[in-house]
Design a protein around this motif. Structure first.
Motif, PDB file in Angstrom:
ATOM      1  N   TYR A  32       0.798  -1.215   0.000  1.00 25.05           N
ATOM      2  CA  TYR A  32       0.000   0.000   0.000  1.00 25.05           C
ATOM      3  C   TYR A  32       0.834   1.269   0.000  1.00 25.05           C
ATOM      4  O   TYR A  32       1.845   1.369   0.695  1.00 25.05           O
ATOM      5  CB  TYR A  32      -0.920   0.024   1.228  1.00 25.05           C
ATOM      6  N   THR A  33       0.375   2.225  -0.782  1.00 19.17           N
ATOM      7  CA  THR A  33       0.823   3.594  -0.608  1.00 19.17           C
ATOM      8  C   THR A  33       0.075   4.163   0.584  1.00 19.17           C
ATOM      9  O   THR A  33      -1.146   4.031   0.691  1.00 19.17           O
ATOM     10  CB  THR A  33       0.535   4.421  -1.864  1.00 19.17           C
ATOM     11  N   MET A  34       0.808   4.784   1.491  1.00 18.55           N
ATOM     12  CA  MET A  34       0.214   5.363   2.691  1.00 18.55           C
ATOM     13  C   MET A  34       0.211   6.876   2.569  1.00 18.55           C
ATOM     14  O   MET A  34       1.171   7.468   2.059  1.00 18.55           O
ATOM     15  CB  MET A  34       1.002   4.934   3.927  1.00 18.55           C
ATOM     16  N   ALA A  35      -0.855   7.478   3.037  1.00 17.05           N
ATOM     17  CA  ALA A  35      -0.994   8.917   2.880  1.00 17.05           C
ATOM     18  C   ALA A  35      -1.632   9.549   4.111  1.00 17.05           C
ATOM     19  O   ALA A  35      -2.276   8.871   4.914  1.00 17.05           O
ATOM     20  CB  ALA A  35      -1.843   9.229   1.650  1.00 17.05           C
ATOM     21  N   ARG A  52       5.268   5.712  -0.757  1.00 13.47           N
ATOM     22  CA  ARG A  52       5.222   4.332  -1.188  1.00 13.47           C
ATOM     23  C   ARG A  52       6.198   3.500  -0.359  1.00 13.47           C
ATOM     24  O   ARG A  52       7.110   4.034   0.276  1.00 13.47           O
ATOM     25  CB  ARG A  52       5.584   4.241  -2.665  1.00 13.47           C
ATOM     26  N   SER A  53       6.051   2.204  -0.424  1.00 10.11           N
ATOM     27  CA  SER A  53       6.929   1.331   0.341  1.00 10.11           C
ATOM     28  C   SER A  53       8.370   1.406  -0.141  1.00 10.11           C
ATOM     29  O   SER A  53       9.301   1.126   0.615  1.00 10.11           O
ATOM     30  CB  SER A  53       6.431  -0.113   0.273  1.00 10.11           C
ATOM     31  N   ARG A  99      -3.853   0.782  -2.832  1.00 11.68           N
ATOM     32  CA  ARG A  99      -2.950   0.039  -3.713  1.00 11.68           C
ATOM     33  C   ARG A  99      -2.823   0.833  -5.012  1.00 11.68           C
ATOM     34  O   ARG A  99      -3.353   0.465  -6.053  1.00 11.68           O
ATOM     35  CB  ARG A  99      -3.479  -1.369  -3.956  1.00 11.68           C
ATOM     36  N   VAL A 100      -2.127   1.939  -4.915  1.00 14.06           N
ATOM     37  CA  VAL A 100      -1.978   2.873  -6.018  1.00 14.06           C
ATOM     38  C   VAL A 100      -0.555   3.396  -6.038  1.00 14.06           C
ATOM     39  O   VAL A 100       0.182   3.241  -5.062  1.00 14.06           O
ATOM     40  CB  VAL A 100      -2.940   4.067  -5.866  1.00 14.06           C
TER      41      VAL A 100
END
Length: 122
Positions: A32-35, A52-53, A99-100
């Protein structure tokens, strides 16, 4: 499924710092991209920062140079370090996962936390 729980908000004075924490459940954290987003009273929810990871990041112009997003896959945790806080940073801050690729668009993120209040007094 991903569950997100934010913490670390509070009442501070202008110029102070805060660190927000987002604890994520699930075994696919790296997928996952975290925001972080924020929403002030009477305003739309707006993008703050994303990561992003693999380490790439993006920031809103309004926080660039003052806020830093970071993440630790071993702890399934994302942080938002906020320095030089201003009254206009007052908002409810939300953690989000999607998931982007890195995106500033709210609807691209699938999972959201409940939010944590940040209030900056002048």
């Amino acid at each position: 499924q991903v569950q997100l729980v934010e913490s670390g908000g509070g009442l501070v004075q202008a110029g102070d710092s805060l660190r927000l924490t987002c604890a994520a459940s699930g075994r696919t954290f790296n997928s996952y991209t975290m925001a972080w987003f924020r929403q002030a009273p009477g305003k739309e929810r707006e993008f703050v920062a994303a990561m992003r990871s693999i380490g790439s990041t993006n920031y809103a112009d309004s926080v660039k140079g003052r806020f830093t997003i970071s993440r630790d896959s071993a702890k399934n945790t994302v942080w938002l370090q906020m320095n030089s806080l201003k009254p206009e940073d007052t908002a409810v801050y939300y953690c989000a996962a999607g998931r982007v690729l890195i995106t500033t668009i709210r609807d691209d993120y699938t999972y959201w936390g409940q939010g944590t209040q940040v209030t900056v007094s002048s």
